[in-house]
Write a protein that holds these residues in place. Structure first.
Motif, short mmCIF file in Angstrom:
data_model
loop_
_atom_site.label_atom_id
_atom_site.label_comp_id
_atom_site.label_asym_id
_atom_site.label_seq_id
_atom_site.Cartn_x
_atom_site.Cartn_y
_atom_site.Cartn_z
N TYR A 15 -17.59 66.06 -10.31
CA TYR A 15 -17.43 67.19 -9.84
C TYR A 15 -18.52 68.33 -10.33
N GLN A 16 -18.81 68.11 -11.41
CA GLN A 16 -19.74 69.07 -12.15
C GLN A 16 -21.04 68.90 -11.19
N TYR A 73 -12.39 74.78 -12.68
CA TYR A 73 -11.41 74.64 -11.75
C TYR A 73 -11.22 73.20 -10.97
N LEU A 74 -12.57 72.82 -10.61
CA LEU A 74 -12.65 71.28 -9.95
C LEU A 74 -12.21 70.24 -10.92
N ARG A 75 -12.71 70.23 -12.24
CA ARG A 75 -12.47 69.22 -13.27
C ARG A 75 -11.07 68.56 -13.14
N ASP A 76 -10.22 69.43 -13.33
CA ASP A 76 -8.68 68.78 -13.41
C ASP A 76 -8.03 68.40 -12.17
N GLU A 136 -15.87 63.00 -1.04
CA GLU A 136 -15.73 63.56 0.30
C GLU A 136 -14.87 64.67 0.01
N LEU A 137 -13.96 64.70 -0.62
CA LEU A 137 -12.93 65.51 -0.48
C LEU A 137 -13.43 66.90 -1.21
N CYS A 138 -14.16 66.79 -2.40
CA CYS A 138 -14.90 67.57 -3.17
C CYS A 138 -15.75 68.37 -2.20
N ARG A 139 -16.75 67.48 -1.73
CA ARG A 139 -17.63 67.92 -0.82
C ARG A 139 -16.90 68.99 0.51
N LYS A 140 -15.89 68.42 0.86
CA LYS A 140 -15.27 69.38 1.99
C LYS A 140 -14.74 70.66 1.32
N GLU A 188 -5.71 67.52 -4.98
CA GLU A 188 -4.90 68.53 -5.53
C GLU A 188 -5.43 68.99 -6.78
N PHE A 189 -5.27 70.23 -7.14
CA PHE A 189 -5.66 70.88 -8.18
C PHE A 189 -4.79 70.94 -9.27
#
Length: 535
Positions: free
Chosen positions: A351-352, A381-384, A280-284, A393-394
């Protein structure tokens, strides 16, 4: 006040649609596979549990696995004999013949001609037909196949299949078992074939939940519809799809519903909960940064988590995909890794898949045609990233830091312009370093001190869509296996032609969005150097 289709929560309609789907599942649990749509039932081997298949649920109506395993000499895992019920409607077969006649023998066809066509397009290795026999069984014509398949791994399987010709479909009951163990389950196979029986058919309404929707089968026609019509169609589709996906869950799987995902998991409950929160965080994040690319809504999807890589491999056995996201069944598929709340990179496959799903819903062909520097950069960028107190948090990973620092020390890090234009250094570890360089560039674009203009990402992706249309890039094949009859040489030639088109696309998009103003590039390069020195 009544809620609009756009705001209606898809979970609220589960029960109504689910009521239409549950009876078949319940009957199957009592020892039969029942297909009420085309009118037949068949008894399952004793205690063979139902299992889902990764793709082609339009035709793979049931998949069942032996509860007993059989040893494979020299292998790390045992063999599980498998039964599939594969139904090819006569209407779809006729559409396939018409499509093939109109487009030519080498064209990808979105439907199957018959069972033999299904096998040729979905199973790798060498196959030889050992015997065929045309008979009658259960009062209907029946063709019996026995096929020997030597897989790419070297393992040899026997496929025993009876294909029953019904009024509106061909129903294939298929058993796949390793040649060395075939005799051990022969009695069960014969009993299953003998149990086939026709029943009264109850045709499903148009728009079955696993049919390929219009945005996959004809993207040009889809884009020609009004925004209101597209919204209504997608809202209706997602309701049916989610209900069907939930009804299809086999025993032993946990199910969790979030705002935008159905999490189907064999991993521990806490892990699945964390995955749902992270999704959900990634979707946002995707909504905030990429949502303006088109006005099409991004629909809910399934996240399927396997506990072991063996089960994951068996699930994907008849798929030639290596992407974690499968557009035809809207599933992001991966195997459990480390605790996601504490370990950056633990959910990189998730995330991919989420990025693929989001961009595909914005435009079905967009993800595959985004130039590598940006597609890989966004994924890196998303993977970590990780969850920290409910936030996304990135994290700058140690490998990224090492690649950038070593490149700066050696003076061969490369420029932003070279990355965007794909002018990469030719050194042995090029791909390894390039991944992290692309991720670093995405971090610059998305950072608070970016030397790129606001809205660059959306502008770039919009330009990709425009170039796809101008250059008429061929669509990605969807849900019907490899192209039958295409030789290796023809496939390679086509891949080369696609690579040339994608190269033209990258040049076209870069010229439209990045421009060639040296002063602008110098500003970006200075910002990139300054950004990297902060590591």
């Amino acid at each position: 006040m009544q809620r609009s289709a756009a705001n209606r929560r898809p979970g609220l309609v589960f029960l109504g649609v689910l009521a239409l789907l549950v009876p078949t599942v319940l009957v199957a649990q009592r020892g039969y596979h029942v297909d009420s749509q085309f009118g037949f039932r068949v008894k399952l081997p004793p205690k063979w549990p139902r299992a889902s298949a990764e793709k082609d649920r339009r035709v793979v109506r049931g998949r069942y696995l032996s509860r007993r395993t059989y040893p494979i000499k020299g292998a790390r895992w045992d063999h599980l004999p498998e039964m599939r019920v594969i139904v090819i409607s006569k209407a779809d077969a006729a559409r396939a013949r018409e499509f093939k006649k109109a487009k030519g023998v080498q064209a990808w066809v979105p439907f199957y001609l018959d069972y033999a066509d299904y096998l040729a397009r979905n199973l790798d290795g060498e196959m030889s037909v050992l015997s065929t026999e045309q008979t009658e069984a259960a009062g209907v014509p029946c063709k019996q196949y026995r096929v020997r398949r030597k897989a790419g791994s070297g393992a040899v399987y026997i496929l025993q299949t009876w294909i029953f010709e019904l009024e509106k479909a061909h129903a294939a009951i298929e058993f796949a078992v390793m040649e060395q163990h075939e005799s051990k389950i022969q009695k069960q196979i014969r009993a299953t074939f003998a149990s086939f029986k026709t029943i009264k058919a109850e045709p499903m309404p148009l728009g079955a939940p696993f049919d390929l929707p219009l945005w996959i089968t004809d993207s040009e026609r889809w884009q020609g519809l009004s925004a209101r019509d597209r919204l209504e169609r997608r809202s209706n589709f997602q309701e049916k799809f989610l209900a069907a996906a939930k009804a299809d869950v086999a025993a032993g799987w946990r199910v969790q519903k979030t705002d935008h995902f159905l999490v189907i998991s064999k991993a521990p409950a806490r892990y699945a909960v964390d995955v749902g929160k992270a999704a959900e965080l990634c979707r946002k994040w995707c909504d905030d940064h990429l949502g303006a690319v088109t006005d099409d809504i991004v629909m809910p999807a399934v996240i399927r988590i396997f506990e072991s890589s063996i089960d994951h491999s068996r699930y994907r056995a008849r798929s030639n995909r290596n992407s974690p996201y499968v557009p035809e069944i809207r599933e992001i598929v991966f195997t459990q890794r480390r605790e996601p709340a504490r370990n950056p990179g633990a959910l990189r496959t998730l995330y991919q898949g989420l990025l693929h799903q989001f961009l595909s819903d914005k435009d079905h062909h967009l993800y595959r045609h985004v130039p590598s520097w940006l597609r890989v950069g966004l994924y890196q960028y998303l993977r970590d990233s990780k969850m920290v107190r409910g936030r996304f948090e990135f994290v700058v990973g140690e490998r990224e830091k090492n690649v950038i620092r070593e490149g700066m020390r050696a003076g061969n890090l490369g420029t932003v312009r070279a990355l965007v234009h794909h002018e990469v250094p030719t050194i042995e570890d090029e791909e390894y370093r390039l991944r992290y360089q692309r991720g670093r560039l995405a971090r610059l674009i998305l950072g608070p001190r970016s030397s790129f203009e606001d809205g660059f990402l959306v502008d770039y992706l919009s330009a990709v869509r425009a170039a796809m249309k101008t250059l008429r890039l061929p669509p990605e094949r969807s849900g019907a296996g490899v192209v039958p009859g295409r030789s290796t040489e023809q496939s390679e030639a086509l891949q080369n032609a696609w690579a040339e088109l994608r190269s033209k696309l990258r040049v076209t998009v870069n010229a439209a969005v990045c421009g060639s103003d040296d002063a602008s590039w110098q500003k970006i390069e200075a910002g990139y150097t300054k950004f990297n020195k902060r590591l």
